[in-house]
Every structure is written in structure tokens, then in C-alpha cells.
Design a protein around this motif. Structure first.
Motif, short mmCIF file in Angstrom:
data_model
loop_
_atom_site.label_atom_id
_atom_site.label_comp_id
_atom_site.label_asym_id
_atom_site.label_seq_id
_atom_site.Cartn_x
_atom_site.Cartn_y
_atom_site.Cartn_z
N LYS A 207 9.03 8.70 0.03
CA LYS A 207 9.00 8.38 1.45
C LYS A 207 7.64 8.55 2.10
N PRO A 208 6.87 9.63 1.79
CA PRO A 208 5.56 9.73 2.44
C PRO A 208 4.61 8.61 2.04
N GLU A 209 4.81 8.02 0.84
CA GLU A 209 3.88 6.99 0.39
C GLU A 209 4.14 5.65 1.06
N MET A 210 5.41 5.38 1.44
CA MET A 210 5.74 4.07 1.98
C MET A 210 5.04 3.78 3.29
N PRO A 211 5.06 4.70 4.30
CA PRO A 211 4.34 4.40 5.53
C PRO A 211 2.85 4.26 5.30
N ALA B 269 -1.72 0.78 5.33
CA ALA B 269 -2.91 0.25 4.66
C ALA B 269 -2.89 -1.27 4.63
N ALA B 270 -1.69 -1.85 4.35
CA ALA B 270 -1.58 -3.31 4.32
C ALA B 270 -1.83 -3.89 5.70
N ILE B 271 -1.30 -3.20 6.74
CA ILE B 271 -1.51 -3.68 8.11
C ILE B 271 -2.98 -3.60 8.48
N ASP B 272 -3.65 -2.51 8.10
CA ASP B 272 -5.06 -2.36 8.42
C ASP B 272 -5.89 -3.46 7.75
N ILE B 273 -5.60 -3.76 6.51
CA ILE B 273 -6.34 -4.80 5.80
C ILE B 273 -6.14 -6.16 6.47
N GLN B 274 -4.88 -6.44 6.86
CA GLN B 274 -4.60 -7.71 7.52
C GLN B 274 -5.31 -7.79 8.86
N GLN B 275 -5.34 -6.68 9.59
CA GLN B 275 -6.04 -6.67 10.87
C GLN B 275 -7.53 -6.88 10.69
N LEU B 276 -8.10 -6.24 9.67
CA LEU B 276 -9.53 -6.44 9.40
C LEU B 276 -9.82 -7.89 9.03
#
Length: 249
Positions: free
Chosen positions: A104-108, A113-120
Motif C-alpha cells: 500500500k505505501p508503494e502504490m500512492p 510519480a506517474a502524475i508528476d512525469i505526465q505534468q512535466l
């Protein structure tokens, strides 16, 4: 309990020799007691075979007994282990809780991280798009200033649309002609070179084609290859001069 082949042969050969030795001793005793050769020989083979048979039966029985005792001992040890004292249901719950605590701690974190990469990625794309649009705006302002006295308002707007087509690399068939007055072919050549040098989105052949289509009436008697070869002639002559940079517009 598996015995290696050489150990297996050694054990049974030793047993056979012992049985033969016992048979020989028995045969000699019978002969001393007055028995005949035949009776002594029969006793020898019977005693030897009986000894071997008894050893084989005892070996099988003892091996089976030893294996049962070993399995019972191992089962007892397993029942005494800490995990065996926990009910199966509780043990499954503990395992599930441990897995949840690890996963569970790894999923968020991975999702963030995926959201940050997409935003960048989107930010970079927007930055490139904005920079390109800013350059197009500069080129249109430059063109409007240079042609303000020599073209109508509608032609100035069309000239701006033609510049967008050239900068974006859109199909040149969408370029519509613009009429100008009081400007020489040299002025148009200089304008074409300035636009080409500012964007550098194609070779000078593309800039010559852009000029030929945009100023179709003024350059109707000039070949496209000729336009290309005269783009930078007499740099400081004419109403529109060669400009290495017009980013201040």
C-alpha cells in the motif's frame, strides 16, 4: 535412506561372506560329528541362504521402522514450531496485513510519480508551444510593420495567415496571394530571406515557394529557382532590408 551403490555392494558382500563363513564352520562341525559329505554340503547352502534371507528381511523391516520413527520425530518438531501454535486463520490474516503494509505505501508513491512525469511532459509541451507561438507573433508584427504602407488591411491579415502556414509547415496549397504596391522584387526577396532566417523550418527552396505563392501577382514573371538565388542580393538596398534578427518587434 538411500545407500550409495558401492556402500550397498560392500554391505551385502560382507553379509554374504559372513554367511558363507558360518556355513563353512557348520559344515566342518557336522563332518567332525560323523556326518557325510552330502549332508554337510546341504547344511552349508541352507545355513548360508538362510543367513542372507534373514539379513534382507531385517534390513527392510529396520529401514521401514527407522523411516517411520524419523517422520514422527520431524512431525513433532514441526508441531512445536512458533507458527504451528498460531491458528491457520490468524496466520493468513497476519500474512495479508504484512503484504498490505508492504504494498500500500508503494502504490500512492508510484501513482504520484506517474502524475508528476505526465505534468512535466505537459509543461514542456506547453512551453515549446508557447515559444513557437511567440515567434510567430513576432514574425507577424514584423510583416505588418514592413507592409503597413504597401498592403490593405485584409491583405495584411492574409499575410499573417500565410506566415503561420509557413512556420507550422502546413500544406502550402492553403496559402492565398497577397497584393502589394510600390515594392520591388528585391524588397520581397529580402522579406522572404528574413522570414526564412528567423524560422529556419525549411531550406531556402521553401522560402522561395512561400514568396512565389504569397506574392503571386508581383512575382508572376519570376521563376521559383530565380527567387531562391536572389534572396539576399544588395542587402541594404530597397525599402525592406536584410535583417539578421528582428526579435525586438
Amino acid at each position: 535412506m538411500k545407500i550409495k551403490y558401492f556402500e550397498y555392494i560392500t554391505v551385502y558382500l560382507s553379509v554374504f561372506l559372513v554367511c558363507v563363513f558360518v556355513g563353512v564352520i557348520g559344515r566342518l562341525v557336522l563332518l567332525e560329528k560323523g556326518a557325510d559329505e552330502y549332508t554337510a554340503g546341504v547344511f552349508f547352502w541352507i545355513s548360508t541362504g538362510f543367513g542372507i534371507l534373514m539379513f534382507a528381511i531385517l534390513s527392510l523391516f529396520l529401514n521401514d521402522l527407522a523411516e517411520r520413527l524419523l517422520n514422527r520425530f520431524l512431525s513433532a518438531k514441526k508441531n512445536e514450531s512458533p507458527e504451528s501454535r498460531i491458528p491457520n486463520e490468524d496466520l493468513e490474516k497476519i500474512e495479508e496485513e504484512l503484504q498490505d503494509a508492504l504494498i500500500k505505501p508503494e502504490m500512492p508513491e508510484n501513482r504520484n510519480a506517474a502524475i508528476d512525469i505526465q505534468q512535466l511532459r505537459e509543461q514542456q509541451q506547453n512551453t515549446i508551444k508557447n515559444q513557437k507561438q511567440a515567434r510567430i507573433d513576432i514574425a507577424i508584427r514584423y510583416a505588418q510593420q514592413e507592409f503597413a504602407l504597401y498592403a490593405s488591411d485584409d491583405d495584411l491579415k492574409q499575410l499573417g495567415r500565410n506566415i503561420i502556414i509557413y512556420a507550422e509547415g502546413i500544406n502550402f496549397e492553403k496559402i492565398k496571394p497577397v497584393k502589394v504596391k510600390d515594392l520591388s522584387n528585391l524588397d520581397l526577396y529580402h522579406f522572404g530571406w528574413n522570414i526564412w532566417n528567423f524560422f529556419k523550418v525549411s531550406r531556402q527552396d521553401g522560402a522561395a515557394q512561400f514568396l512565389k505563392l504569397t506574392f503571386a501577382d508581383a512575382l508572376k514573371d519570376v521563376e521559383q529557382n530565380s527567387i531562391k538565388t536572389h534572396l539576399k542580393d544588395d542587402e541594404q538596398k530597397g525599402l525592406i532590408k536584410i535583417m539578421e534578427d528582428f526579435t525586438d518587434f
